[in-house]
Design an enzyme around this catalytic site. Sequence first.
Site, mmCIF file in Angstrom:
data_model
loop_
_atom_site.group_PDB
_atom_site.id
_atom_site.type_symbol
_atom_site.label_atom_id
_atom_site.label_comp_id
_atom_site.label_asym_id
_atom_site.label_seq_id
_atom_site.Cartn_x
_atom_site.Cartn_y
_atom_site.Cartn_z
ATOM 1 C CB SER A 657 0.842 -2.458 8.757
ATOM 2 O OG SER A 657 1.606 -2.941 9.844
ATOM 3 C CE LYS A 700 5.329 -2.806 8.080
ATOM 4 N NZ LYS A 700 3.886 -2.523 7.939
#
Length: 809
Positions: A657, A700
């Site tokens: 990611s 996030k």
Amino acid sequence: MAKIRPLPARRLCRECKPSQFEFRTTDDLEDLADVIGQERAVEAIQFGIGIRREGYNLFALGPSGTGKRTTIGQFLDLKAAAEPIPPDWVYVNNFEQPHKPRAVRLPSGRGAVLRDDMEELVEELRTAIPAAFESEDYRTRKQEIEEEFKERQEQSFGEIQQRAQKRDVSLIRTPVGLAFAPMRDGEVISPEEFQKLPQEERKRVEGEIAHLQEQLQEVIYLVRQWEREARDKMKELDREVAMFAVGHFIDELRAKYADLQEVVDHLNAVQEDVIDNVDEFRKMEEAPQIMGIPLPPSLTGDPLFRRYQVNVVIDHSQSEGAPVVFEEHPTFNNLIGRIEHIAQMGALVTDFNLIKPGALHRANGGYLILDAREVLLQPYAWEGLKRVLRSRELRVESLGQALSLVSTVSLEPDPIPLDVKVIMIGERLLYYLLYQYDPDFGELFKVEADFNQEMERSPENNQLYARLIATLARRNELRPFDRGAVAQIITRNARLAGDAEKVSVHLLSVSDLLREADYWAGKAGRRVVRATDVQRAIEAQINRSDRVRERVQEGIQRGTILIDTDGERVGQVNGLSVLMLGSFSFGQPNRITARVSLGSGKVVDIEREVELGGPIHSKGVLILSSFLSSRYAPKYPLSLSASLVFEQSYNGVEGDSASMAELCVLLSALADVPIKQSLAITGSVNQHGEAQPIGGVNEKIEGFFDICQARGLTGEQGVVIPASNVQHLMLRRDVVDAVRAGQFQIYAIETVDQAIELLTGVPAGQRGRKGDFAERSVNRRVEARLIELAETQRDFSSPPEKEDRRSRS
């Protein structure tokens, strides 16, 4: 390239609207009878429990807490209630081979009746047999036999005595038996006197005695025959009396169980054994004692009477329909059964009464539910289960016997035919590992029921979800929930699903949230749970788990962990990662830096070099080299040496990611273009520079937002995410409010060009007709730098002309 605009607030969280519900509280809703969100699993369960073929056992796979056991239990209870009650099974003594007890099948409920009947029979015989042998008729007939024998014996010996007296010889009894002695004048003479007799007289007497001795031997032989005849007559009399005492009791039981030939055969064997051991019933001895204290039956052990008992191993006298058994502790013995022992005089002994059933016995004719992990954790339990499923019979034996570890004589009970449907519950990983590495697994468990973790969000499913909440609230005796609370729960579970278009059906999490919201409503003195109570329960759950998150954020605020949220830096970007601690996960920013120099075309992942990077992360870094070499200066060799590192990362890094962030920071270092530190970026990238979705996008974004909020929101801060992750956004309300107020921005990108343009504020640039990137674009600068490095590398590789001539001379 079109300018990327921030996402509007309405796309950041798809909240469930209370207005779509018509009820006031969940008390107005009916219970939910069906299972929601598990259509595939339900269909598999119905098929698996419906098909009665060998090997079609069921494995329910899915995460813990998705209601696998509850769902299966509901279907099995309905199915089992309509099925016939299976038969009872008992173990009885095998009088010919006691170490091989016989298994007898009886209609349901009659096993316990037979056991009670046999116990009553033994008690009756213990009184009836001694009474029969104490009767006057028995005593008279016994006396007649004894007197007949005695009379014949006395008559025979009397005749011998008379013959001897006529010859002046007397028959006398000595300590060693019968003997003859000479007489004179009717008196027995001593040996000394006998020696004084004339020799002819002595010879005559000796001859007479020898003749009489022969006759005595014949009589003794006859007496022994008569004695045997008398004993046979006594045995016959005892048998006749015993038959009279036992017969009518046994006949009653034979008539009662005339429809069960195996029971009748056993009763016949019992009758023969009782008659053969009738003397044992006549001994009415008291129990042994130690210091005046009677020993318990388990220690004295009455093997005679125990041998007539019936050991009911499967009793369905109280059952309704087929059995449904869940074994909490599936050890080998708890599954297969065991043979117990009792201590007697320092030794361990056993018999058929000590055969104990296992879960497979109790579930025979029905269904057995097992936890796959628990079965695999118990030594030899999995092998034992497979063996009985393959053989389709239950053979009770100790683990030592099964493994051939002991050679002592033990019981070998008759096997019991097995007809059971086994349902195993476990994680997906266990199912796939067993299927891959155990060749028997696929043959024995042919049906898989795969449970989902989420279902689609739709108006219809929202109504079903509200009924699910009502059902769970009533089942757990909780306060009713109003429509606002229901909407808040659905919104929360969409967040848990990590998808705005889905909602979690993790029943354990839903039930926990309901209980905790009910608690806070009670603390507030409310009779109905409201949305504020649900929100407080959510906040309390987070507060109990976020100690580590607070420590990380504190470290960033205090400057221990270096994260910039303003300014610009070349070769530095804010990446985003997710930390998972138990059931709680949170996001945190990570500084990623890149340095570029002349080299052999290798992008060095420092995390991988020091073995802190996982294989997926390393794969993402390797993609960067491929992207650079194929997109920029394709006619030149890649001649750089680049290093990438997660700064202040002291634990393992896994996942791809951060590959988009790593590519952007690498481009920044090559182009010498600074990156805005007010932005953070997450996303995966492929070899074509396209952004790919990642997990944990909500955590996030919120992780970076919390840092920016603590330092003060400026309106310039934000997060860049892949466009394909927009559908997964279910952000906290404070993040949505900040975006709505223009204090925080969230951008969705599809390519690396869009990402680098957002991060740098400089156009990425596209190739024109001549094949060159636009002037002053990031891509033009990157390509120029790569060409410069390639030419420098070529110059270093080519020797000067003078040196070349010297070498030739």
